[in-house]
Design a protein around this motif. Sequence first.
Motif, PDB file in Angstrom:
ATOM      1  N   PHE A 121       0.847  -1.190   0.000  1.00  0.00           N
ATOM      2  CA  PHE A 121       0.000   0.000   0.000  1.00  0.00           C
ATOM      3  C   PHE A 121       0.881   1.237   0.000  1.00  0.00           C
ATOM      4  O   PHE A 121       1.845   1.317   0.773  1.00  0.00           O
ATOM      5  N   TYR A 122       0.526   2.198  -0.841  1.00  0.00           N
ATOM      6  CA  TYR A 122       1.223   3.480  -0.921  1.00  0.00           C
ATOM      7  C   TYR A 122       0.186   4.583  -0.833  1.00  0.00           C
ATOM      8  O   TYR A 122      -0.693   4.669  -1.693  1.00  0.00           O
ATOM      9  N   LEU A 123       0.284   5.409   0.199  1.00  0.00           N
ATOM     10  CA  LEU A 123      -0.560   6.586   0.297  1.00  0.00           C
ATOM     11  C   LEU A 123       0.171   7.721  -0.406  1.00  0.00           C
ATOM     12  O   LEU A 123       1.299   8.076  -0.029  1.00  0.00           O
ATOM     13  N   ILE A 124      -0.456   8.259  -1.431  1.00  0.00           N
ATOM     14  CA  ILE A 124       0.154   9.300  -2.246  1.00  0.00           C
ATOM     15  C   ILE A 124      -0.699  10.558  -2.123  1.00  0.00           C
ATOM     16  O   ILE A 124      -1.910  10.517  -2.376  1.00  0.00           O
ATOM     17  N   ASP A 146      -7.036  -1.809  10.270  1.00  0.00           N
ATOM     18  CA  ASP A 146      -6.738  -0.791  11.282  1.00  0.00           C
ATOM     19  C   ASP A 146      -5.319  -0.254  11.155  1.00  0.00           C
ATOM     20  O   ASP A 146      -5.082   0.939  11.360  1.00  0.00           O
ATOM     21  N   ASP A 147      -4.360  -1.113  10.816  1.00  0.00           N
ATOM     22  CA  ASP A 147      -2.977  -0.658  10.640  1.00  0.00           C
ATOM     23  C   ASP A 147      -2.870   0.311   9.461  1.00  0.00           C
ATOM     24  O   ASP A 147      -2.151   1.309   9.530  1.00  0.00           O
ATOM     25  N   ILE A 148      -3.576   0.006   8.401  1.00  0.00           N
ATOM     26  CA  ILE A 148      -3.550   0.870   7.218  1.00  0.00           C
ATOM     27  C   ILE A 148      -4.206   2.211   7.543  1.00  0.00           C
ATOM     28  O   ILE A 148      -3.661   3.273   7.239  1.00  0.00           O
ATOM     29  N   LYS A 150      -4.628   3.635  10.510  1.00  0.00           N
ATOM     30  CA  LYS A 150      -3.776   4.393  11.444  1.00  0.00           C
ATOM     31  C   LYS A 150      -2.601   5.026  10.714  1.00  0.00           C
ATOM     32  O   LYS A 150      -2.221   6.162  10.987  1.00  0.00           O
ATOM     33  N   GLY A 151      -2.014   4.296   9.765  1.00  0.00           N
ATOM     34  CA  GLY A 151      -0.916   4.840   8.970  1.00  0.00           C
ATOM     35  C   GLY A 151      -1.356   6.034   8.146  1.00  0.00           C
ATOM     36  O   GLY A 151      -0.636   7.031   8.042  1.00  0.00           O
ATOM     37  N   ILE A 152      -2.543   5.933   7.566  1.00  0.00           N
ATOM     38  CA  ILE A 152      -3.090   7.044   6.769  1.00  0.00           C
ATOM     39  C   ILE A 152      -3.349   8.253   7.670  1.00  0.00           C
ATOM     40  O   ILE A 152      -2.918   9.371   7.360  1.00  0.00           O
ATOM     41  N   GLU A 153      -4.045   8.010   8.772  1.00  0.00           N
ATOM     42  CA  GLU A 153      -4.416   9.118   9.657  1.00  0.00           C
ATOM     43  C   GLU A 153      -3.187   9.840  10.222  1.00  0.00           C
ATOM     44  O   GLU A 153      -3.191  11.065  10.349  1.00  0.00           O
ATOM     45  N   SER A 154      -2.143   9.104  10.525  1.00  0.00           N
ATOM     46  CA  SER A 154      -0.943   9.743  11.086  1.00  0.00           C
ATOM     47  C   SER A 154      -0.097  10.414  10.009  1.00  0.00           C
ATOM     48  O   SER A 154       0.813  11.177  10.327  1.00  0.00           O
ATOM     49  N   SER A 155      -0.391  10.138   8.746  1.00  0.00           N
ATOM     50  CA  SER A 155       0.412  10.674   7.647  1.00  0.00           C
ATOM     51  C   SER A 155      -0.198  11.896   6.960  1.00  0.00           C
ATOM     52  O   SER A 155       0.479  12.578   6.211  1.00  0.00           O
ATOM     53  N   LEU A 156      -1.472  12.130   7.210  1.00  0.00           N
ATOM     54  CA  LEU A 156      -2.139  13.265   6.529  1.00  0.00           C
ATOM     55  C   LEU A 156      -2.054  14.539   7.351  1.00  0.00           C
ATOM     56  O   LEU A 156      -1.961  14.575   8.514  1.00  0.00           O
TER      57      LEU A 156
END
Length: 156
Positions: A121-124, A146-148, A150-156
Amino acid sequence: MTLNVGDKAPDFTVTSTDRDSFNLYEQLKDGPILLNFYVGDFGINCTNYMGKFIEQYARLESTGVRMVAINNDSLDSHKMFKDRLGAPFEFLHDAAKTAAKEYGAIVGPGFMVTGFTNREFYLIDKDGIIRFIWRSPEPKVLPEFDDIIKGIESSL
């Protein structure tokens, strides 16, 4: 090639289940995208984890992120898989694994599915910068929703 958080995401254009052509940078104009490389249509593991993502897709959408799924299975296969899952996101046909190779999303040697697209997965973000990455260390390791998130929420 190994991409990292903060790198510029490689652009690509492929066919899609929802439109004739999907160009990543063009689509980023509408907001961030979660690029989901996966092994194959109709495989038990891909079906199971994607089903869990679909069940909670509203939570993903609430972050303002759209997900797209991508591998080299045929567009007809993608359409049948999308319909069977009832997926609210589009599937992209990476015919020659060009995008997967640019992202380094290929299963390495030593596995039964060597050479297939890996689970990654890559959040761009809208500027084409990679903000979050989740990579399966081996094909049998599945992502947890949930891991994905949480990763998105902490990255935006």
